[in-house]
Write a protein that holds these residues in place. Structure first.
Motif, short mmCIF file in Angstrom:
data_model
loop_
_atom_site.label_atom_id
_atom_site.label_comp_id
_atom_site.label_asym_id
_atom_site.label_seq_id
_atom_site.Cartn_x
_atom_site.Cartn_y
_atom_site.Cartn_z
N THR A 26 -3.75 13.99 -2.59
CA THR A 26 -3.18 12.80 -1.96
C THR A 26 -4.10 11.63 -2.23
O THR A 26 -5.32 11.74 -2.04
CB THR A 26 -3.00 13.00 -0.44
OG1 THR A 26 -2.11 14.10 -0.23
CG2 THR A 26 -2.41 11.77 0.21
N VAL A 27 -3.52 10.53 -2.73
CA VAL A 27 -4.32 9.34 -3.05
C VAL A 27 -3.64 8.11 -2.48
O VAL A 27 -2.44 8.08 -2.24
CB VAL A 27 -4.49 9.17 -4.58
CG1 VAL A 27 -5.25 10.33 -5.18
CG2 VAL A 27 -3.15 9.00 -5.27
N ASP A 28 -4.45 7.08 -2.23
CA ASP A 28 -3.95 5.79 -1.78
C ASP A 28 -4.05 4.80 -2.93
O ASP A 28 -5.02 4.82 -3.69
CB ASP A 28 -4.78 5.28 -0.59
CG ASP A 28 -4.57 6.14 0.64
OD1 ASP A 28 -3.40 6.43 0.96
OD2 ASP A 28 -5.56 6.51 1.28
N THR B 267 0.78 5.72 -0.20
CA THR B 267 0.09 7.00 -0.22
C THR B 267 0.95 7.94 -1.03
O THR B 267 2.14 8.12 -0.74
CB THR B 267 -0.13 7.53 1.21
OG1 THR B 267 -0.96 6.61 1.92
CG2 THR B 267 -0.81 8.90 1.18
N ASN C 21 5.30 4.37 1.92
CA ASN C 21 4.70 3.07 2.16
C ASN C 21 3.75 3.23 3.35
O ASN C 21 4.19 3.41 4.48
CB ASN C 21 5.77 2.02 2.45
CG ASN C 21 5.20 0.65 2.75
OD1 ASN C 21 4.00 0.50 2.97
ND2 ASN C 21 6.05 -0.36 2.79
N SER C 22 2.46 3.18 3.08
CA SER C 22 1.46 3.39 4.13
C SER C 22 0.87 2.08 4.63
O SER C 22 -0.08 2.09 5.41
CB SER C 22 0.34 4.30 3.60
OG SER C 22 -0.20 3.78 2.39
N THR D 242 1.36 11.75 -2.87
CA THR D 242 0.97 13.14 -2.95
C THR D 242 1.46 13.68 -4.28
O THR D 242 2.66 13.59 -4.58
CB THR D 242 1.56 13.95 -1.78
OG1 THR D 242 1.10 13.39 -0.55
CG2 THR D 242 1.16 15.41 -1.87
N SER E 87 0.85 -1.19 0.00
CA SER E 87 0.00 0.00 0.00
C SER E 87 0.88 1.23 0.00
O SER E 87 1.89 1.29 0.70
CB SER E 87 -0.89 0.02 1.24
OG SER E 87 -1.74 -1.10 1.25
N PHE F 52 5.91 9.89 -2.23
CA PHE F 52 5.11 8.75 -1.80
C PHE F 52 5.70 8.16 -0.53
O PHE F 52 6.87 8.39 -0.20
CB PHE F 52 4.99 7.69 -2.90
CG PHE F 52 6.27 6.99 -3.26
CD1 PHE F 52 6.73 5.90 -2.53
CD2 PHE F 52 7.02 7.41 -4.34
CE1 PHE F 52 7.90 5.25 -2.86
CE2 PHE F 52 8.19 6.77 -4.68
CZ PHE F 52 8.64 5.68 -3.95
#
Length: 112
Positions: free
Chosen positions: A68-70, A61, A89-90, A63, A59, A87
Motif C-alpha cells: 500500500t502506497v500513498d 492511497t 481518495n485519501s 493497494t 491524494s 485505490f
C-alpha cells in the motif's frame, strides 16, 4: 482523421468520472478520467494488461498486491498485468487522476 470526444459524453452515470474505451474510437488505449470525492474508489480488481496512473491533483492511497502506497499530484504509478489493485481518495478534496489501460478494450475482473 482527428476524432474529438467530449468528456461530458463519457461520464459514468451521475458521477464526474469519465470512461474512454479506445475500441469505440479507433484507439489502442483506454482510460478513466477520475474525479472522486474523499473516500471514493474502486474495489479490488485486476486486468490482463498493465495500468498506469497519473495523479493530477489530490491524494490517493493505492493497494497493489500486498503493498500500500500513498501518492499525490504529479506522481505516476504503474501496476503489472494480472496484479490485484485498488485505490481510494485519501485526501480532503477531490482526486483527479488518469488511469490508463494498455488495451483498446477494458477488461476487468472484480475481486471484492
Amino acid at each position: 482523421m482527428v476524432t474529438i470526444v467530449k468528456a461530458a459524453d463519457l461520464r459514468i452515470g451521475s458521477g464526474r468520472t469519465a470512461r474512454f474505451e479506445g475500441v469505440a474510437h479507433d484507439s489502442g488505449v483506454s482510460f478513466y478520467l477520475v474525479d472522486n470525492d474523499p473516500g471514493q474508489g474502486p474495489g479490488l480488481h485486476k486486468h490482463p494488461y498493465t495500468e498506469t496512473w497519473l495523479v493530477q491533483s489530490g491524494s490517493v492511497t493505492i493497494t497493489v498486491g500486498d503493498e500500500t502506497v500513498d501518492a499525490a499530484g504529479g506522481d505516476i504509478l504503474t501496476v503489472p498485468a494480472h496484479t490485484p489493485h485498488k485505490f481510494i481518495n485519501s485526501g480532503h478534496g477531490s482526486l483527479h487522476m488518469v488511469c490508463i489501460h494498455a488495451s483498446p478494450a477494458m477488461i476487468q475482473e472484480n475481486l471484492e
